[in-house]
Design an enzyme around this catalytic site. Structure first.
Site: not given
Ligand code: PEP
Length: 250
Positions: A8, A10, A96, A98, A166, A172, A210, A231
């Site tokens: 993703n 973003k 998601h 966000e 998640e 992040g 992460s 992400g």
């Molecule tokens: C995400 O936004 O779906 C995500 C998992 O981000 P990150 O891998 O940066 O933690």
């Protein structure tokens, strides 16, 4: 079920970045090295068409990061699932954290989007996950189960949707739950799916938050983890490939 490794991007990237990313994928594939996972990239909407062209011939599916719940109409700035399918997408992320946080999306709205995606022939990736406060107060299982039950599309078989667990605090942040905690939540999600979804055993449950090349093999080796939603680490083709290649490497 094959493991699904989904990136993703973003609101990151550019045409140039997409070109460089695809070139690196192509170089990797030309070496003949095997990846035992399905791969998916979800770039920002303006780059979907470019990405579709660049990924041509590569074993990488295309997905979007959101869709509207309605098939068409006076919704300025929004994008329908049918438009995404028309562009060559096979998947769309819905709910998601966000979007839930920044756009106030409710479980009901996420479900409506997931149903619109399914109706358009796309596979929705339905995101759920607890906040840090919810985890600290012992509510992780209850919160994720409620999100799942209220966000999962009605009348969709287990082969028609993907769930991504998640934890919001892991996105992040560089922080990851213990493998035991990941297993506990994934098993709980699976048990819920078995209860209320036809063919609930077939729904891939991705872990997201992460995921990096350094921790991917461990996370992908956890029972009931059917892949990863990535992400930050999906913005570099080398990291994305290293995560995908770590499937089965433990
Ligand atoms: C995400 O936004 O779906 C995500 C998992 O981000 P990150 O891998 O940066 O933690």
């Amino acid at each position: 079920m094959r493991t699904l490794i989904a990136g993703n991007w973003k609101m990151n990237g550019s045409q140039a970045m997409a070109v460089a990313f695809a070139a690196e994928l192509r170089r990797f594939m030309a070496t003949g090295r095997q990846i035992r996972a399905d791969m998916l990239i979800c770039p920002p909407a303006p780059y979907l068409e470019t990405a579709k062209r660049l990924l041509d011939g590569l074993p990488v599916a295309l997905g979007a990061q959101d869709c509207h719940a309605k098939p068409a109409g006076a919704y300025t700035g929004d994008i329908s699932a049918a438009m995404l399918a028309d562009l060559g997408c096979q998947y769309v992320i819905v709910g998601h954290s966000e979007r839930r946080t920044n756009h106030g999306e409710s479980n009901a709205q996420v479900r409506a989007k997931a149903m619109a995606a399914h109706a358009a022939g796309l596979i929705p990736i339905i995101c759920i996950g607890e906040t840090e406060a919810e985890r600290d107060s012992g509510q992780a299982l209850a919160v994720t189960a409620a999100q799942l039950r209220e966000s999962f599309p009605e009348n969709v078989d287990g082969k028609g949707a993907v769930v991504a667990y998640e934890p919001v605090w892991a996105i992040g942040s560089g922080r990851v739950p213990s493998l035991d905690d990941v297993e506990g939540v994934h098993r709980h999600i699976r048990n819920q799916l078995l209860e209320f979804v036809s063919n609930g055993a077939m729904v891939p449950i991705l872990y997201g938050g992460s995921v990096k090349p350094e921790n991917a093999a461990d996370l992908l080796g956890v029972p009931e983890v059917g892949g990863a939603l990535i992400g930050g680490a999906s913005l570099k083709a080398a990291d994305f490939l290293a995560i995908a290649a770590s499937q089965g490497a433990r």
